[in-house]
Design an enzyme around this catalytic site. Structure first.
Site: not given
Lengths: 308, 308
Positions: B14, B37, B90
């Site tokens: 994303i 990470r 969201k």
């Protein structure tokens, strides 16, 4: 100040046991009317519906809702729309959103809405809060275990979806915990145990934390026979705090610090009069929000069927 | 005004597909660091953890969280505590209570918290809102049906307790509905369908109403193969409104009124810059509150096991 002209909606067991005696003893209120499908109150005007009551008795200034939560939104909305202050029992609604809507309506109309949590007015709750404010809390454990057959015999609505199940008593614990802790908490893990033949949980185990990493757990169980438990135990730098009997009794390291007779409903009406006179509302949704969070976040587990 | 020095946390799909291109095109932001990470972003400082990043790059003014919701509270709390504005995807958290806590922290520190709902920035949403504001709505139906195997292949976390299941897309619909309707709504009934081998629902049917008795239903389903549906249909006094393709396209009585290319993430960053510059937050919990209400109020039904 002349007394607030009050009406009640719902004349059932809780109205007779708690509301009516508390109102009778409180000079801030004058009971002028009641609406109920079945019950009536002697010596005042009685109606079958809230609509009829609001229409026929314009002198009503405030309405106390003493009925089950399912139809509370509609009654509260009608009362607020008619310009009356409103006192609602816990839980204040079937959803968070409907209560937020009522709160906005009360605000818009300059009326007082009291979404009450009776357990917050248990005798030793303020003493527990003062103690916790004065120390460092290392961990807290809430154990709320009672026998549903004794407390809710054959009450079908508590087992229906939206009936909250074991959270019906559990929310009392949450109303105390959210009041006495110095910081807001939130759930990180929950397990909800549903009887395989029911739509509401009979037990729940919940883990909370706060911004400082507090270790807080809650165990709610409706299958407890024998001794009933409504205890909040905290390990603190100043000893072990035990708030027991649903908030009635406070001990620190086994030494009794506070115990007095329960006066929850008289205190609720005292509070309602205060907020009406001050022109404000008292709507803290935190306890219900935690219940909704538990349902949203929690793992469902199925356990033995429950029969009354 | 000099650009806001921004850092992102989580460099995954994303971030690469949406966040980084939107940031690159927006002169209000200058990307200065990333923490992840596994992923890195070329040309800026990269760190393995948000703690290290916040410590090493004091010039960061705002942090955008591009990781899954489960660890968002901790990251948001660290960023706000370090005095940074925060943009969250969201859903803004795993519980309502943790987001309320973050909102209070942002308020207390005078920082901007943006709990974003990307679907509210779909191209035709504002046109739909303007249309509904100009007419009388008789009923509304939300149909959000997609193929989970296509959109979330082998994503275990969406099926875990707290993963929201079909409400992960459904909350997009709710974010639009709560934005375009003139009055707040609340759930009166819900059925949640859980695959017997999963801890999150694969489908949900929800009935809402509002203070005026609006008839609003929503159907969320993750088992839809073939044509996918992300539609909101309203019967109004000025014709049938169809807001389709997730808010991209608006038609009234079959006549296309609004359609343009999707620009959701660029709009989100535009909004984030606006609230930072205005010194305010944008945290509307209504969509997540409806989801929590649906879990609390809804009846659970068990359906066929789901395998990817």
């Amino acid at each position: 100040m002349s007394p607030i002209h009050l009406a009640i909606v719902g004349v059932g067991k809780i109205a007779r046991d708690q509301h009516l005696p508390s109102i009778a003893k409180n000079p801030d209120f004058k009971l002028v009317a009641a609406a109920s499908r079945h019950g009536t109150v002697d010596g005042i005007d009685n109606f079958k519906s809230i609509d009829e009551m609001l229409e026929k008795v314009p002198a009503i200034q405030a309405v106390s809702l003493c009925m089950p939560p399912q139809n509370r939104y509609e009654a509260a909305h009608k009362a607020l729309s008619a310009g009356k202050h409103v006192f609602m029992e816990k839980p204040p609604g079937a959803t968070l959103s409907e209560v937020a809507d009522l709160e906005a309506l009360a605000d818009a109309k300059g009326l007082s809405l009291f979404a009450s949590w009776h357990s917050r007015y248990a005798p030793a709750v303020e003493a527990a809060k003062a103690f916790l404010d004065s120390t460092i809390i290392r961990s807290m454990k809430v154990v709320w275990k009672e026998d549903v057959r004794h407390w809710h015999p054959n009450q079908e609505w508590i087992w229906q979806a939206g009936g909250l199940g074991v959270f019906d008593p559990g929310i009392n614990a949450l109303s105390i915990v959210t009041h006495i802790l110095p910081r807001p908490v939130f759930i990180t893990k929950a397990t909800l145990e549903f009887p395989e033949n029911r739509d509401a949980p009979i037990a729940a185990g919940i883990t909370f934390t706060d911004a400082h990493g507090l270790d807080l757990t809650a165990e709610f169980d409706w299958r407890q026979t024998g001794k009933q438990s409504w205890d909040i135990v905290a390990a603190t730098d100043d000893g072990e705090m035990v708030l027991s009997e649903g908030g009635a009794k406070l001990s620190i390291d086994g030494v009794l610090k506070h115990e007095e007779p329960e006066q929850e409903y008289p205190m609720l009406y005292k509070r309602f009069a205060e907020i009406v006179q001050a022109g404000k509302s008292d709507v803290d949704l935190a306890p219900l929000r935690h219940v909704a969070d538990a349902f949203m976040l929690g793992r469902r587990k199925f356990v033995d069927a429950f029969y009354d």
